[in-house]
Design a protein around this motif. Structure first.
Motif, PDB file in Angstrom:
ATOM      1  N   LYS A 165       1.676  64.501  76.735  1.00 52.24           N
ATOM      2  CA  LYS A 165       1.185  64.384  78.244  1.00 52.24           C
ATOM      3  C   LYS A 165       1.658  62.890  78.449  1.00 52.24           C
ATOM      4  N   LYS A 166       1.619  62.570  79.782  1.00 47.94           N
ATOM      5  CA  LYS A 166       2.168  60.874  79.799  1.00 47.94           C
ATOM      6  C   LYS A 166       1.584  59.742  79.249  1.00 47.94           C
ATOM      7  N   PRO A 167       2.372  59.227  78.474  1.00 48.59           N
ATOM      8  CA  PRO A 167       1.498  57.834  77.923  1.00 48.59           C
ATOM      9  C   PRO A 167       0.513  57.408  78.815  1.00 48.59           C
ATOM     10  N   ILE A 168      -0.436  56.756  78.582  1.00 55.44           N
ATOM     11  CA  ILE A 168      -1.577  55.962  79.211  1.00 55.44           C
ATOM     12  C   ILE A 168      -1.357  54.684  78.817  1.00 55.44           C
ATOM     13  N   THR A 169      -1.056  53.798  79.720  1.00 50.44           N
ATOM     14  CA  THR A 169      -0.883  52.343  79.848  1.00 50.44           C
ATOM     15  C   THR A 169      -2.292  51.583  80.047  1.00 50.44           C
ATOM     16  N   GLU A 170      -2.530  50.174  79.432  1.00 51.77           N
ATOM     17  CA  GLU A 170      -3.558  49.543  79.754  1.00 51.77           C
ATOM     18  C   GLU A 170      -4.112  49.379  80.919  1.00 51.77           C
ATOM     19  N   ASP A 171      -3.182  49.807  81.914  1.00 51.12           N
ATOM     20  CA  ASP A 171      -3.647  49.501  83.520  1.00 51.12           C
ATOM     21  C   ASP A 171      -4.175  50.687  84.281  1.00 51.12           C
ATOM     22  N   GLU A 172      -4.363  51.790  83.494  1.00 55.02           N
ATOM     23  CA  GLU A 172      -4.563  53.021  83.928  1.00 55.02           C
ATOM     24  C   GLU A 172      -5.857  53.475  83.363  1.00 55.02           C
ATOM     25  N   MET A 173      -6.296  54.718  84.049  1.00 54.36           N
ATOM     26  CA  MET A 173      -7.551  55.488  83.508  1.00 54.36           C
ATOM     27  C   MET A 173      -7.132  56.185  82.260  1.00 54.36           C
ATOM     28  N   MET A 174      -8.066  56.411  81.243  1.00 52.11           N
ATOM     29  CA  MET A 174      -7.837  57.329  80.318  1.00 52.11           C
ATOM     30  C   MET A 174      -8.528  58.299  80.339  1.00 52.11           C
ATOM     31  N   LYS A 175      -8.371  59.536  80.245  1.00 54.35           N
ATOM     32  CA  LYS A 175      -9.214  60.898  80.533  1.00 54.35           C
ATOM     33  C   LYS A 175      -8.669  62.054  79.421  1.00 54.35           C
ATOM     34  N   SER A 176      -9.669  62.590  78.845  1.00 54.02           N
ATOM     35  CA  SER A 176      -9.722  63.533  78.007  1.00 54.02           C
ATOM     36  C   SER A 176      -9.290  64.775  78.728  1.00 54.02           C
ATOM     37  N   TYR A 177      -8.521  65.467  78.109  1.00 54.40           N
ATOM     38  CA  TYR A 177      -8.158  67.036  78.620  1.00 54.40           C
ATOM     39  C   TYR A 177      -9.449  67.890  78.390  1.00 54.40           C
ATOM     40  N   ILE A 178      -9.792  67.713  77.250  1.00 54.74           N
ATOM     41  CA  ILE A 178     -10.871  68.947  76.563  1.00 54.74           C
ATOM     42  C   ILE A 178     -12.080  68.416  77.079  1.00 54.74           C
ATOM     43  N   PHE A 179     -12.419  67.429  77.279  1.00 53.18           N
ATOM     44  CA  PHE A 179     -13.694  66.631  77.803  1.00 53.18           C
ATOM     45  C   PHE A 179     -13.222  65.908  79.138  1.00 53.18           C
ATOM     46  N   PRO A 180     -13.182  66.663  80.299  1.00 52.56           N
ATOM     47  CA  PRO A 180     -12.871  65.996  81.405  1.00 52.56           C
ATOM     48  C   PRO A 180     -13.675  64.884  82.006  1.00 52.56           C
ATOM     49  N   GLU A 181     -14.925  65.123  81.396  1.00 54.91           N
ATOM     50  CA  GLU A 181     -15.985  63.720  81.958  1.00 54.91           C
ATOM     51  C   GLU A 181     -15.658  62.572  81.220  1.00 54.91           C
ATOM     52  N   LEU A 182     -15.032  62.698  80.131  1.00 56.73           N
ATOM     53  CA  LEU A 182     -14.857  61.332  79.292  1.00 56.73           C
ATOM     54  C   LEU A 182     -13.464  60.626  79.918  1.00 56.73           C
ATOM     55  N   THR A 183     -13.971  59.814  80.730  1.00 55.59           N
ATOM     56  CA  THR A 183     -12.814  58.853  81.306  1.00 55.59           C
ATOM     57  C   THR A 183     -13.226  57.634  81.413  1.00 55.59           C
ATOM     58  N   PHE A 184     -12.407  56.410  81.178  1.00 53.64           N
ATOM     59  CA  PHE A 184     -12.816  55.066  81.134  1.00 53.64           C
ATOM     60  C   PHE A 184     -11.386  54.503  81.200  1.00 53.64           C
ATOM     61  N   PRO A 185     -11.603  53.106  81.753  1.00 56.88           N
ATOM     62  CA  PRO A 185     -10.341  52.243  82.075  1.00 56.88           C
ATOM     63  C   PRO A 185      -9.775  52.021  80.339  1.00 56.88           C
ATOM     64  N   ALA A 186      -8.421  52.327  80.283  1.00 63.34           N
ATOM     65  CA  ALA A 186      -7.644  51.950  78.824  1.00 63.34           C
ATOM     66  C   ALA A 186      -8.121  50.303  78.864  1.00 63.34           C
ATOM     67  N   LYS A 187      -7.826  49.505  79.741  1.00 62.27           N
ATOM     68  CA  LYS A 187      -8.055  48.157  79.321  1.00 62.27           C
ATOM     69  C   LYS A 187      -9.318  47.925  78.495  1.00 62.27           C
ATOM     70  N   GLU A 188     -10.492  48.710  78.815  1.00 64.70           N
ATOM     71  CA  GLU A 188     -11.572  48.690  77.823  1.00 64.70           C
ATOM     72  C   GLU A 188     -11.021  48.546  76.135  1.00 64.70           C
ATOM     73  N   ILE A 189     -10.050  49.370  76.035  1.00 67.55           N
ATOM     74  CA  ILE A 189      -9.520  49.399  74.717  1.00 67.55           C
ATOM     75  C   ILE A 189      -8.769  48.015  74.263  1.00 67.55           C
ATOM     76  N   PHE A 190      -7.776  47.724  75.232  1.00 62.64           N
ATOM     77  CA  PHE A 190      -6.886  46.845  74.965  1.00 62.64           C
ATOM     78  C   PHE A 190      -6.995  45.603  75.364  1.00 62.64           C
ATOM     79  N   GLU A 191      -8.299  45.073  76.146  1.00 58.26           N
ATOM     80  CA  GLU A 191      -8.263  43.860  76.593  1.00 58.26           C
ATOM     81  C   GLU A 191      -8.536  42.838  75.485  1.00 58.26           C
ATOM     82  N   ASN A 192      -7.992  41.569  75.746  1.00 56.80           N
ATOM     83  CA  ASN A 192      -8.181  40.394  74.895  1.00 56.80           C
ATOM     84  C   ASN A 192      -7.988  40.654  73.480  1.00 56.80           C
ATOM     85  N   LEU A 193      -6.930  41.608  73.060  1.00 53.82           N
ATOM     86  CA  LEU A 193      -6.359  41.603  71.762  1.00 53.82           C
ATOM     87  C   LEU A 193      -5.388  40.852  71.472  1.00 53.82           C
TER      88      LEU A 193
END
Length: 193
Positions: A165-193
């Motif tokens: 699938k299209k790569p998700i960048t830090e400014d986008e929303m992350m969403k699982s395909y098999i768990f569609p309710e699992l969604t969060f801002p990718a910046k939660e993963i990459f912020e302040n690294l």
């Protein structure tokens, strides 16, 4: 003879999970088609931060659902049709919804979702090997996290083949395909690294 060092093993030999269980190595290893894969030394602080952030998000999402979340080190074993187990990996994070796959040694069979975080010690060859096994044995969703680029590549199993699938960048929303309710801002993963 007690095996406590990789130097005691033939790196060209083929081993099984039964062999793997007998080793008392200081080094972390995985098995790919019976061949020993040395894992990189202890993960970097960036790797650990990313893993911890995913663990927190996944814990909160899955805590009242039937799925379990495990982080490395946790053995995931893939058994072939002959009953041989020559593939043993320790994904950074995995989600398992079929509790019958979980035993006192880890997981036997494909988790529903696996996350691998790329470290300088991860080789492209290793990623390719894991990709092929995860696809072959039916992992439904596989995320590859690139800390330096701050991207997440998602592969979804469709008709027994991984579709990227299209790569998700830090400014986008992350969403699982098999768990569609699992969604969060990718910046939660990459912020302040």
């Amino acid at each position: 003879m007690e095996i406590t060092s990789l130097s005691q093993l033939d790196m060209n030999a083929t081993y099984t999970y039964a062999d793997y269980l007998m080793w008392e190595l200081k080094e972390r290893v995985e098995l790919f088609k019976g061949k020993i894969l040395k894992m990189s030394p202890a993960p970097s602080p960036v790797h650990q931060k990313i893993s911890f952030r995913f663990t927190g998000i996944f814990y909160n999402f899955f805590k009242n659902r039937q799925c379990d979340v495990f982080s490395a080190p946790f053995d995931v074993r893939f058994q072939n049709k002959n009953g041989d187990t020559k593939n043993v990996f320790q994904p950074d994070l995995c989600v398992i919804c079929d509790s019958s796959k979980i035993d006192d040694k880890g997981c036997l069979g494909a988790p529903d979702l696996i996350i691998e975080i790329i470290s300088p010690g991860n080789s492209k060859k290793e990623l390719s090997l894991k990709y092929s096994i995860y696809e072959e044995f039916g992992v439904q969703e596989y995320w590859v996290v690139h800390p330096l680029e701050k991207t997440i590549q998602i592969f979804v199993l469709e008709k027994d083949i991984f579709i990227g699938k299209k790569p998700i960048t830090e400014d986008e929303m992350m969403k699982s395909y098999i768990f569609p309710e699992l969604t969060f801002p990718a910046k939660e993963i990459f912020e302040n690294l």
